[in-house]
Design a protein around this motif. Structure first.
Motif, PDB file in Angstrom:
ATOM      1  N   PHE A 162      52.843   8.137  24.675  1.00 41.34           N
ATOM      2  CA  PHE A 162      52.826   9.543  24.285  1.00 41.34           C
ATOM      3  C   PHE A 162      52.036   9.765  23.002  1.00 41.34           C
ATOM      4  N   VAL A 163      52.193   8.879  22.040  1.00 41.65           N
ATOM      5  CA  VAL A 163      51.463   9.033  20.779  1.00 41.65           C
ATOM      6  C   VAL A 163      49.959   9.054  21.050  1.00 41.65           C
ATOM      7  N   ALA A 164      49.499   8.187  21.946  1.00 38.81           N
ATOM      8  CA  ALA A 164      48.065   8.132  22.245  1.00 38.81           C
ATOM      9  C   ALA A 164      47.581   9.456  22.824  1.00 38.81           C
ATOM     10  N   LYS A 165      48.389  10.020  23.721  1.00 40.76           N
ATOM     11  CA  LYS A 165      47.955  11.262  24.361  1.00 40.76           C
ATOM     12  C   LYS A 165      48.058  12.442  23.394  1.00 40.76           C
ATOM     13  N   ILE A 166      49.071  12.419  22.514  1.00 44.68           N
ATOM     14  CA  ILE A 166      49.178  13.481  21.505  1.00 44.68           C
ATOM     15  C   ILE A 166      48.010  13.376  20.528  1.00 44.68           C
ATOM     16  N   ALA A 167      47.650  12.139  20.170  1.00 44.52           N
ATOM     17  CA  ALA A 167      46.518  11.940  19.257  1.00 44.52           C
ATOM     18  C   ALA A 167      45.249  12.528  19.866  1.00 44.52           C
ATOM     19  N   LEU A 168      45.083  12.330  21.170  1.00 45.80           N
ATOM     20  CA  LEU A 168      43.897  12.873  21.831  1.00 45.80           C
ATOM     21  C   LEU A 168      43.920  14.407  21.805  1.00 45.80           C
ATOM     22  N   ALA A 169      45.088  14.981  22.083  1.00 46.61           N
ATOM     23  CA  ALA A 169      45.204  16.447  22.061  1.00 46.61           C
ATOM     24  C   ALA A 169      44.896  16.974  20.662  1.00 46.61           C
ATOM     25  N   MET A 170      45.330  16.245  19.634  1.00 45.45           N
ATOM     26  CA  MET A 170      45.081  16.692  18.259  1.00 45.45           C
ATOM     27  C   MET A 170      43.610  16.546  17.898  1.00 45.45           C
ATOM     28  N   LEU A 171      42.983  15.490  18.425  1.00 41.47           N
ATOM     29  CA  LEU A 171      41.548  15.331  18.173  1.00 41.47           C
ATOM     30  C   LEU A 171      40.782  16.492  18.798  1.00 41.47           C
ATOM     31  N   PHE A 172      41.114  16.810  20.038  1.00 39.56           N
ATOM     32  CA  PHE A 172      40.475  17.949  20.708  1.00 39.56           C
ATOM     33  C   PHE A 172      40.727  19.231  19.918  1.00 39.56           C
ATOM     34  N   SER A 173      41.981  19.411  19.488  1.00 38.85           N
ATOM     35  CA  SER A 173      42.331  20.598  18.718  1.00 38.85           C
ATOM     36  C   SER A 173      41.466  20.694  17.466  1.00 38.85           C
ATOM     37  N   SER A 174      41.308  19.567  16.782  1.00 37.07           N
ATOM     38  CA  SER A 174      40.525  19.564  15.544  1.00 37.07           C
ATOM     39  C   SER A 174      39.082  19.954  15.824  1.00 37.07           C
TER      40      SER A 174
END
Lengths: 250, 247
Positions: free
Chosen positions: A98-110
């Motif tokens: 989950f952390v990996a997928k949340i990190a990806l979502a946050m990268l996209f968000s940024s």
């Protein structure tokens, strides 16, 4: 333990990088919408310039999209196709997944938020102090947490084929009704009341607050609403997760 | 002195818990009974084939032993403990039927990621040799042939250096050559003293690989023995199989 999380993040990023056709719409839609609504047609004053106001609302729109599509649809797909199950037989801590997928979502968000800010400042005459810019960025990107929770709830309750249409059915109307496309006060009164019950409304109000806008409700109301929404989404996700345990045979 | 050592090792042999055991397990899905009071266990170093037609309950048995679901009654044990124990997750590997694997990751990357989950994994090169993946380490999963894909999944099952692996229909959909290649890798794994539970509906696969075959139908055991015992009296394993199923 840390190494597992880092590797999981690395390969999650690699997967996204090697499939740009999935990532690009998520990144481009909010930016195109922003250009269309705020720069092309939005000349009216909303207490600040439309381009500034909509930086907050389309930023929220982009972050929600990245969370629902990058995270929610990702979970639904890998779960439905049996890949998550393979991973569950290993000692991999679920947190790494989950952390990996949340990190990806946050990268996209940024990327989305920075892209909007760049456009706003260079093309639409947005004036934002560095401090406000950073604060807006921080609020918007951390909002990904609530909507990753919604993504998780959807990911555990939809299949690989139904995930995208269901996410769209929730994402687009919810964004409109929360005042992310056109300002909330431009909506009919009844809808404005309804918006109070929609998480993106509270999210965008927090973002607007940072740049001196918003409806003037106390900050804690919005934060509390988002915390409650997150808890509800997590509970729905957990129910789906439990349901998964007993399913399937052959 | 020698006697004591011998006794101790004998003692250890006898008290070593079964790598995988189902005791009186019943599992229902809605109105369907997938497993009906089913019991079997695997000895250390043994390859047991669960043979049965589609829907016999083979995959459910595997899922129970991997802790992916829980029995309605009865007990599933791996090395004498709950399959979900983290110690068991480390000692167990699995090859499941999966519709899709992340296609843009390379063979080498898949192995590195899965190896990172285990405290004492096999070196990557050993996994590549043991799973027959030489020369395709840099290929993306999506570019592999059917046989290569299955061999990579096998590689992911063994990369943590497990003592027990469960293989759920590992060669389904493969051509003869690819099947035989995977059989070779499975035999080599068993030759290292490891235990395997393999499900299949291919009779020749059970015949070629298994120390013991357990035939199940509608969630119950209908026959059990070495491949030759099962064949006994019948013209072929196929005839014996159909007789056992009462068809």
């Amino acid at each position: 333990m840390l190494r597992i999380h880092l590797l999981e993040i690395k390969y999650e990023f690699l997967k996204a990088l090697r499939m740009p056709q999935y990532a690009l719409p998520t990144l481009l839609f909010p930016i195109i919408f922003y250009i269309f609504f705020s720069i092309v047609i939005g000349q009216q004053h909303l207490g600040m310039s439309a381009a500034t106001y909509m930086l907050a609302t389309y930023g929220a729109f982009g972050v929600i999209g990245a969370s629902l599509f990058g995270f929610g649809v990702g979970v639904a797909t890998e779960r439905g196709q049996g890949w998550l199950q393979v991973k569950r037989t290993t000692p991999m801590p679920m947190s790494a997944y989950f952390v990996a997928k949340i990190a990806l979502a946050m990268l996209f968000s940024s990327i989305i938020v920075l892209g909007l800010m760049f456009l706003g400042v260079t093309m639409a005459g947005v004036h934002l102090s560095l401090g406000r810019g950073l604060a807006l960025f921080g609020v918007l990107v951390s909002g990904a947490i609530t909507f990753c929770a919604l993504g998780l709830a959807l990911g555990y309750n939809t299949g690989p084929n139904s995930a995208v249409p269901i996410v769209n059915l929730i994402y687009l109307p919810m964004s409109f009704l929360s005042g992310l496309w056109i300002p909330i006060w431009a909506l009919p009164r009844g809808l404005q009341t309804l918006a109070f019950f929609l998480p993106p409304f509270h999210f965008s109000q927090l973002a607007l607050r940072v740049i001196g806008g918003g409806r003037g409700l106390p900050v804690y109301v919005h934060v509390l609403a988002l915390v409650i929404a997150t808890a509800i989404f997590m509970a729905i996700a957990y129910r789906g997760y439990r349901h998964d345990e007993g399913k399937m045979f052959g | 002195m020698m006697t004591i050592t011998a006794q101790r090792s004998l003692h250890e042999t006898f008290t070593q818990p079964s790598p995988a055991q189902l005791s009186k397990v019943t599992k229902r899905f809605g109105t369907t009974t997938a497993l009906d009071d089913l019991s079997f266990s695997i000895e250390p170093g043994e390859l047991v084939a669960l043979l049965g037609p589609n829907g016999a309950g083979k995959t459910t048995a595997v899922r129970l032993l991997l802790g992916l679901c829980t029995p309605d009654s009865g007990i599933a044990r791996v090395f004498g403990a709950n399959p979900r124990d983290s110690a068991n997750r480390i000692r167990t590997g699995a090859m499941l039927q999966v519709a899709r694997v992340p296609e843009t990751l390379r063979v080498r990357e898949h192995i590195d990621l899965f190896s990172s989950y285990y405290p004492d994994p096999m070196p990557r090169q050993e996994v590549i040799v043991a799973a027959g993946l030489e020369g395709i380490e840099k290929k993306k999963f999506g570019d592999l042939s059917g046989g290569q894909k299955q061999r990579l999944l096998f590689g992911l099952a063994i990369c943590g250096n497990p003592d027990f692996i469960a293989l759920d229909e590992p060669t389904v959909g493969l051509d003869v050559e690819a099947r035989r290649a995977l059989w070779k890798q499975i035999r080599a794994f068993v030759a290292r003293g490891k235990s395997v539970l393999l499900t299949t509906h291919y009779l020749d696969e059970a015949d070629a690989l298994a120390d013991r075959v357990i035939v199940i139908d509608q969630g119950r055991i209908v026959g059990e023995g070495t491949p030759s015992e099962i064949k006994h009296g019948a013209r072929s394993l196929e005839d014996a199989f159909l007789t056992l199923l009462g068809r």
